[in-house]
Design an enzyme around this catalytic site. Sequence first.
Site, PDB file in Angstrom:
ATOM      1  N   SER A  26       0.547  -0.965   0.112  1.00  0.00           N
ATOM      2  CA  SER A  26       0.250  -0.060   0.585  1.00  0.00           C
ATOM      3  C   SER A  26       0.624   1.442  -0.061  1.00  0.00           C
ATOM      4  O   SER A  26       2.019   1.460  -0.901  1.00  0.00           O
ATOM      5  CB  SER A  26      -0.806  -0.207   1.284  1.00  0.00           C
ATOM      6  OG  SER A  26      -2.172   1.076   1.178  1.00  0.00           O
TER       7      SER A  26
ATOM      8  N   HIS B  31      -8.796  -5.225  -0.590  1.00  0.00           N
ATOM      9  CA  HIS B  31      -7.015  -4.029  -0.408  1.00  0.00           C
ATOM     10  C   HIS B  31      -6.603  -4.655   1.109  1.00  0.00           C
ATOM     11  O   HIS B  31      -5.427  -4.662   1.491  1.00  0.00           O
ATOM     12  CB  HIS B  31      -7.724  -2.519  -0.073  1.00  0.00           C
ATOM     13  CG  HIS B  31      -6.024  -1.419  -0.073  1.00  0.00           C
ATOM     14  ND1 HIS B  31      -5.522  -1.385  -1.075  1.00  0.00           N
ATOM     15  CD2 HIS B  31      -6.114  -1.057   1.456  1.00  0.00           C
ATOM     16  CE1 HIS B  31      -4.047  -0.852  -0.771  1.00  0.00           C
ATOM     17  NE2 HIS B  31      -4.901  -0.219   0.887  1.00  0.00           N
TER      18      HIS B  31
ATOM     19  N   ASP C   8     -10.264  -3.589  -4.362  1.00  0.00           N
ATOM     20  CA  ASP C   8      -9.682  -3.354  -4.119  1.00  0.00           C
ATOM     21  C   ASP C   8     -10.272  -2.279  -4.000  1.00  0.00           C
ATOM     22  O   ASP C   8     -10.336  -1.446  -5.107  1.00  0.00           O
ATOM     23  CB  ASP C   8      -7.860  -2.665  -4.007  1.00  0.00           C
ATOM     24  CG  ASP C   8      -7.437  -2.470  -3.145  1.00  0.00           C
ATOM     25  OD1 ASP C   8      -7.516  -1.466  -2.546  1.00  0.00           O
ATOM     26  OD2 ASP C   8      -5.809  -2.803  -2.906  1.00  0.00           O
TER      27      ASP C   8
END
Length: 306
Positions: free
Chosen positions: A189, A283, A254
């Site tokens: 991320s 995610h 996501d």
Amino acid sequence: MSSSEPSVEVTTTPSNQQRMNGLSFSELCCLFCCPPCPARIAAKLAFLPPEPTYSVVSDTTDTKQTLSLTERAEWQYTQRELDAFEVFFSRTNRGNRIACMYVRATPTPKYTILFSHGNAVDLGQMSSFYLGLGTRIGCNIFSYDYSGYGVSGGKPSEKNLYADIDAAWHSLRTRYGISPEHVILYGQSIGTVPTVDLASRYEVGAVILHSPLMSGMRVAFPNTKRTWFFDAFPSIDKVPKVASPVLVIHGTEDEVIDFSHGLAMYERCPRAVEPLWVEGAGHNDVELYSQYLDRLKQFISVDLVN
């Protein structure tokens, strides 16, 4: 996996890796009329440091430091395993003191992974995951907390992200004597931002980009087609300079960083290997799918050998 082995699944990246793009109209006006700048965009979109879930305790002689976790860290193993973690502080070139952690997960590591974690977590929350992951894939794990996260000093910012990973990289190289070809950079991320930056400047054994973002503007405004001068985290423009093999991992559903970001980053990597697109994953749950560990093992044992 035998039932006696520690499980990676119990500490998948915590669900409080929050949304990066929930901006109000007034915040958008502030973002673009103040005038916009990378630091403002970064602060608005990315950084959500949690309340620290650990502390670093020095002994009476101040020569050895140990990790002390709070209940919120949700440690899944024994105190003996926790005592084996090495923790220390490193100073960045911007003057911040950041916490570093070395996890000796295996006596014969194939690689050492320099792991840049996601948003809204710290080293305490990631500690069980690191031990489980390293045990499963036969690698030691080195990680650090960004400025303003955990017990690291300073404040989160884009410039500090780059300084933080530089300090971690040099600590890994000098303190443990690990050569670049035996290091895998792993970014998740927001952690893909410093990972891509470092990988664009140093050739390493390999790079893993887990749920990467193209840039801050492209997350907040999906129709953005170019990198503006005030954009933050322009990884899409840096990834073509990465000379190491790259594995891109992304969930197709996501809800924080759209799957299109992973696809675009993959397409811009000069030495990308077969990616892992996890069908139906969001995610924060990619690690719960069996193909996650399978692909990492194949990457390390097959792709990087051939």
